[in-house]
Write a protein that holds these residues in place. Structure first.
Motif, PDB file in Angstrom:
ATOM      1  N   ASP A 172      39.617   7.172 -13.820  1.00  8.94           N
ATOM      2  CA  ASP A 172      39.716   6.787 -12.412  1.00  8.94           C
ATOM      3  C   ASP A 172      40.752   5.686 -12.222  1.00  8.94           C
ATOM      4  O   ASP A 172      41.603   5.756 -11.333  1.00  8.94           O
ATOM      5  CB  ASP A 172      38.337   6.317 -11.925  1.00  8.94           C
ATOM      6  CG  ASP A 172      38.305   6.040 -10.435  1.00  8.94           C
ATOM      7  OD1 ASP A 172      39.025   5.130  -9.995  1.00  8.94           O
ATOM      8  OD2 ASP A 172      37.548   6.709  -9.715  1.00  8.94           O
ATOM      9  N   LYS A 173      40.693   4.662 -13.075  1.00 12.42           N
ATOM     10  CA  LYS A 173      41.594   3.522 -12.873  1.00 12.42           C
ATOM     11  C   LYS A 173      43.030   3.835 -13.268  1.00 12.42           C
ATOM     12  O   LYS A 173      43.967   3.154 -12.824  1.00 12.42           O
ATOM     13  CB  LYS A 173      41.072   2.274 -13.603  1.00 12.42           C
ATOM     14  CG  LYS A 173      41.333   2.213 -15.099  1.00 12.42           C
ATOM     15  CD  LYS A 173      40.551   1.069 -15.748  1.00 12.42           C
ATOM     16  CE  LYS A 173      41.099  -0.290 -15.397  1.00 12.42           C
ATOM     17  NZ  LYS A 173      42.198  -0.710 -16.271  1.00 12.42           N
ATOM     18  N   LEU A 174      43.251   4.857 -14.102  1.00  7.73           N
ATOM     19  CA  LEU A 174      44.605   5.227 -14.497  1.00  7.73           C
ATOM     20  C   LEU A 174      45.211   6.309 -13.605  1.00  7.73           C
ATOM     21  O   LEU A 174      46.421   6.561 -13.676  1.00  7.73           O
ATOM     22  CB  LEU A 174      44.627   5.721 -15.947  1.00  7.73           C
ATOM     23  CG  LEU A 174      44.505   4.670 -17.051  1.00  7.73           C
ATOM     24  CD1 LEU A 174      44.506   5.344 -18.411  1.00  7.73           C
ATOM     25  CD2 LEU A 174      45.627   3.644 -16.961  1.00  7.73           C
ATOM     26  N   SER A 175      44.414   6.951 -12.791  1.00  3.53           N
ATOM     27  CA  SER A 175      44.880   8.116 -12.039  1.00  3.53           C
ATOM     28  C   SER A 175      45.679   7.719 -10.797  1.00  3.53           C
ATOM     29  O   SER A 175      45.195   6.955  -9.963  1.00  3.53           O
ATOM     30  CB  SER A 175      43.687   8.977 -11.616  1.00  3.53           C
ATOM     31  OG  SER A 175      44.116  10.033 -10.783  1.00  3.53           O
ATOM     32  N   PRO A 176      46.883   8.266 -10.631  1.00  3.67           N
ATOM     33  CA  PRO A 176      47.630   8.033  -9.385  1.00  3.67           C
ATOM     34  C   PRO A 176      46.936   8.663  -8.175  1.00  3.67           C
ATOM     35  O   PRO A 176      47.295   8.368  -7.035  1.00  3.67           O
ATOM     36  CB  PRO A 176      48.979   8.722  -9.653  1.00  3.67           C
ATOM     37  CG  PRO A 176      49.065   8.859 -11.128  1.00  3.67           C
ATOM     38  CD  PRO A 176      47.654   9.037 -11.603  1.00  3.67           C
ATOM     39  N   LEU A 177      45.936   9.520  -8.431  1.00  2.00           N
ATOM     40  CA  LEU A 177      45.208  10.172  -7.344  1.00  2.00           C
ATOM     41  C   LEU A 177      44.022   9.342  -6.868  1.00  2.00           C
ATOM     42  O   LEU A 177      43.429   9.639  -5.841  1.00  2.00           O
ATOM     43  CB  LEU A 177      44.679  11.537  -7.788  1.00  2.00           C
ATOM     44  CG  LEU A 177      45.644  12.713  -7.869  1.00  2.00           C
ATOM     45  CD1 LEU A 177      46.712  12.481  -8.920  1.00  2.00           C
ATOM     46  CD2 LEU A 177      44.900  14.000  -8.163  1.00  2.00           C
ATOM     47  N   SER A 178      43.648   8.318  -7.619  1.00  2.00           N
ATOM     48  CA  SER A 178      42.437   7.563  -7.322  1.00  2.00           C
ATOM     49  C   SER A 178      42.633   6.640  -6.119  1.00  2.00           C
ATOM     50  O   SER A 178      43.674   5.990  -5.983  1.00  2.00           O
ATOM     51  CB  SER A 178      42.030   6.735  -8.545  1.00  2.00           C
ATOM     52  OG  SER A 178      41.031   5.799  -8.207  1.00  2.00           O
ATOM     53  N   ASP A 179      41.601   6.570  -5.261  1.00  2.00           N
ATOM     54  CA  ASP A 179      41.691   5.680  -4.108  1.00  2.00           C
ATOM     55  C   ASP A 179      41.739   4.218  -4.546  1.00  2.00           C
ATOM     56  O   ASP A 179      42.482   3.411  -3.986  1.00  2.00           O
ATOM     57  CB  ASP A 179      40.525   5.916  -3.142  1.00  2.00           C
ATOM     58  CG  ASP A 179      39.173   6.005  -3.836  1.00  2.00           C
ATOM     59  OD1 ASP A 179      39.101   5.747  -5.049  1.00  2.00           O
ATOM     60  OD2 ASP A 179      38.183   6.342  -3.161  1.00  2.00           O
ATOM     61  N   THR A 180      40.962   3.857  -5.589  1.00  2.00           N
ATOM     62  CA  THR A 180      40.978   2.466  -6.039  1.00  2.00           C
ATOM     63  C   THR A 180      42.311   2.093  -6.681  1.00  2.00           C
ATOM     64  O   THR A 180      42.777   0.959  -6.543  1.00  2.00           O
ATOM     65  CB  THR A 180      39.837   2.200  -7.041  1.00  2.00           C
ATOM     66  OG1 THR A 180      39.897   3.144  -8.109  1.00  2.00           O
ATOM     67  CG2 THR A 180      38.485   2.305  -6.357  1.00  2.00           C
ATOM     68  N   THR A 181      42.923   3.040  -7.377  1.00  2.00           N
ATOM     69  CA  THR A 181      44.238   2.780  -7.977  1.00  2.00           C
ATOM     70  C   THR A 181      45.269   2.508  -6.898  1.00  2.00           C
ATOM     71  O   THR A 181      46.051   1.553  -6.970  1.00  2.00           O
ATOM     72  CB  THR A 181      44.680   3.975  -8.840  1.00  2.00           C
ATOM     73  OG1 THR A 181      43.667   4.262  -9.802  1.00  2.00           O
ATOM     74  CG2 THR A 181      45.978   3.675  -9.562  1.00  2.00           C
ATOM     75  N   ASN A 182      45.274   3.333  -5.870  1.00  3.80           N
ATOM     76  CA  ASN A 182      46.199   3.127  -4.755  1.00  3.80           C
ATOM     77  C   ASN A 182      45.879   1.849  -3.991  1.00  3.80           C
ATOM     78  O   ASN A 182      46.772   1.129  -3.549  1.00  3.80           O
ATOM     79  CB  ASN A 182      46.147   4.332  -3.815  1.00  3.80           C
ATOM     80  CG  ASN A 182      46.936   5.511  -4.328  1.00  3.80           C
ATOM     81  OD1 ASN A 182      48.123   5.628  -4.069  1.00  3.80           O
ATOM     82  ND2 ASN A 182      46.282   6.390  -5.071  1.00  3.80           N
ATOM     83  N   LEU A 183      44.588   1.566  -3.852  1.00 11.29           N
ATOM     84  CA  LEU A 183      44.173   0.385  -3.110  1.00 11.29           C
ATOM     85  C   LEU A 183      44.570  -0.895  -3.843  1.00 11.29           C
ATOM     86  O   LEU A 183      44.995  -1.878  -3.218  1.00 11.29           O
ATOM     87  CB  LEU A 183      42.658   0.418  -2.894  1.00 11.29           C
ATOM     88  CG  LEU A 183      42.076  -0.595  -1.914  1.00 11.29           C
ATOM     89  CD1 LEU A 183      42.741  -0.475  -0.558  1.00 11.29           C
ATOM     90  CD2 LEU A 183      40.578  -0.397  -1.781  1.00 11.29           C
ATOM     91  N   ALA A 184      44.438  -0.899  -5.169  1.00  9.30           N
ATOM     92  CA  ALA A 184      44.828  -2.075  -5.952  1.00  9.30           C
ATOM     93  C   ALA A 184      46.329  -2.329  -5.821  1.00  9.30           C
ATOM     94  O   ALA A 184      46.761  -3.475  -5.650  1.00  9.30           O
ATOM     95  CB  ALA A 184      44.443  -1.880  -7.417  1.00  9.30           C
ATOM     96  N   ALA A 185      47.126  -1.257  -5.900  1.00 11.24           N
ATOM     97  CA  ALA A 185      48.576  -1.412  -5.737  1.00 11.24           C
ATOM     98  C   ALA A 185      48.911  -1.926  -4.341  1.00 11.24           C
ATOM     99  O   ALA A 185      49.765  -2.805  -4.176  1.00 11.24           O
ATOM    100  CB  ALA A 185      49.272  -0.083  -5.999  1.00 11.24           C
ATOM    101  N   ALA A 186      48.220  -1.403  -3.331  1.00  5.45           N
ATOM    102  CA  ALA A 186      48.476  -1.829  -1.951  1.00  5.45           C
ATOM    103  C   ALA A 186      48.038  -3.271  -1.732  1.00  5.45           C
ATOM    104  O   ALA A 186      48.727  -4.042  -1.053  1.00  5.45           O
ATOM    105  CB  ALA A 186      47.745  -0.909  -0.982  1.00  5.45           C
TER     106      ALA A 186
END
Length: 513
Positions: A172-186
């Motif tokens: 989940d944390k490594l996936s570019p598809l994950s909402d949390t991954t995108n949210l952390a970058a944002a």
């Protein structure tokens, strides 16, 4: 005249109690939601907290327009991430339509034997989570299957559950598809692929250690293994599609390649989605109308239920396939919008400075900034009951601190996930912990000791930073996992121009000294 009025107003920092009041209101509502089993989503509680924050801002002398501008400014910084979340829904729908995600599960189940069950199942869980961008769906599909398979092999259910959590949240944390991954970058205002690349330096070593521990834990496994469940699940997956072969894994290779080549996030995701839709048309017989439906509403309406005899397997396949589409991301995007606005308003009215100003002053070294950021994420995970807030709030709080230390914004985003994402399923009253407890059939307190990855990752991240290793700087330089010698990346991590200027100036001064 307007300038004179603005000057005359007594704008001041809220006192600590007033600054804490919006967070306290949110905390009380979320805890009551858990204690009394209201079953409510966090969206409206966050909106109520926003109203309280407006009140605090007005008492502190800010105008309505100024307070609103704080929320809108924060949202403006997250617009690209919101667009990416919409496209991720399209991507998941297209991967299911092509058969990409089912192919991962199908080939993964073929690899299981008792001696290597724990590490292989953990690896499969991670790969499935990377491909779907969801820890919840991973544990709700292959995780349930692994719990049954593990029981047939005589493994402690808590050990199997901890293994599933480790794999699912790694992916989940490594996936570019994950909402949390995108949210952390944002939240850190950096590029998605810069963020994913930065996470590799803490996540991959931690995951390797966890796999070794699972291998050791499974060395005494019984050789008596009934493979009927995994065989039947594989057969049911094949029956859904006209074609099943390794060629269906190409869309995943495209996303991985885009990440390695640092292709812009939107372009990489869109390219993989178009390719997957092409495979759905060529190999699975989908027409143009079907492709539009997959993209908007997901694959659920196309599930073939004619052949099912086993209700348990029926439920597993439904959980695996009934998802995706742009429409499926609206719940997450709605929460992102209100939560980001809440964080922006808290920052605008000075609540963050009032509450954390004294604490942040002590973050004068990278390891202190990392430790305090992790503690803030942990506090949000265990008091606000939602992992999104555990990413958004510290993400906005620590931007200036990381800049003043010359650190890259991708190191901030990495820190948010090293604990904020990984410890959300460890709390029974967090939405993640409550969900995983229901799926895996036990309290998080039972599987915590066996969720090796979730325990090791934040510890490794903090210790290596304390030793001057694994540090990412704003100019693209970094120290390795085993050395403090500076190396230089091909490009600097993305950051807002103002923040990058502060960070580069701090680096120049630090290295000059």
């Amino acid at each position: 005249m307007a300038e004179e009025k603005t000057t005359e107003r007594n704008v001041r920092l809220p006192n600590p109690f007033m600054a804490l009041l919006p967070v306290l209101v949110l905390l009380v509502i979320m805890v009551m939601n858990y204690l009394f089993d209201w079953g409510q989503d966090p969206h409206i509680p966050v909106v109520i907290a926003i109203v309280v924050a407006f009140f605090v801002g007005k008492v502190s002398g800010y105008s309505y327009t100024e307070i609103l501008s704080g929320g809108l400014s924060a949202l403006n910084r997250c617009l690209e991430a919101i667009l990416i979340l919409f496209l991720i829904g399209v991507l998941i729908g297209s991967w299911l339509a092509a058969g990409t995600i089912p192919a991962i599960v199908y080939y993964g189940l073929k690899m299981i034997t008792p001696a290597v069950f724990l590490p292989v199942a953990c690896l499969i869980s991670a790969v499935v989570a990377v491909s779907m961008g969801s820890s919840w769906t991973t544990t709700g599909t292959v995780g349930i299957a692994f719990m049954t398979i593990g029981a047939s092999m005589g493994f402690n259910p808590a050990l199997t559950a901890g293994m599933c959590i480790s794999g699912a949240y790694t992916g989940d944390k490594l996936s570019p598809l994950s909402d949390t991954t995108n949210l952390a970058a944002a939240s850190a205002e950096t590029d998605l692929f810069d963020h994913v690349t930065a996470m590799m330096s803490t996540t991959v070593p931690s995951f390797i250690i966890a796999l070794v521990l699972y291998f050791v834990a499974g060395m005494g496994a019984s050789s008596s293994y009934d493979s009927s469940l995994s065989d039947q699940l594989s057969s049911d997956i094949i029956a859904q599609y006209n074609h099943m072969s390794p060629i269906l894994l190409i869309p995943i290779i495209v996303v991985i390649g885009a990440c390695i080549l640092k292709v812009p996030s939107l372009a990489g995701i869109m390219l993989s989605a178009v390719l997957a839709l092409g495979l759905a048309a060529l190999l699975q017989g989908a027409n143009f109308s079907d492709l539009i439906t997959f993209s908007h509403y997901g694959y659920g309406d196309y599930i073939n239920e004619m052949f099912w005899e086993d209700e348990e397997l029926h439920a597993l396949v439904i959980k695996l396939l009934d998802r995706g589409g742009m429409d499926s991301m609206c719940w997450t995007i709605n929460l992102v919008i209100v939560a980001v606005a809440f964080g922006g308003i808290l920052e605008k009215i000075g609540a963050v400075e009032s509450l954390m100003g004294g604490l942040l002053k002590h973050a004068d070294k990278p390891w202190k900034a990392v430790g305090l950021c992790m503690l803030t994420s942990l506090f949000c995970d265990w008091t606000m009951c939602d992992q999104y807030l555990a990413i958004i709030i510290p993400g906005q709080m620590f931007q200036e601190t990381y800049d003043k230390l010359g650190l890259g914004r991708n190191m901030l985003s990495r820190t948010l996930e090293d604990l904020g994402t990984l410890w959300s399923p460890m709390c029974p009253w967090n939405s993640c912990g409550a969900y995983q407890a229901g799926v895996l059939g036990m309290s998080p307190f039972t599987y915590i000791p066996f969720a090796f990855m979730n325990i090791i990752n934040p510890i490794l991240a903090f210790i290596t930073c304390f030793l001057g290793r694994n540090i990412k700087y704003a100019d693209g330089s970094y120290t390795g996992l085993f050395t403090t010698t500076l190396k230089q990346a091909k490009k600097a991590p993305k950051a807002p121009e103002e923040g990058k200027a502060v960070a580069l100036a701090a680096l120049k001064q630090m290295r000059g000294e």
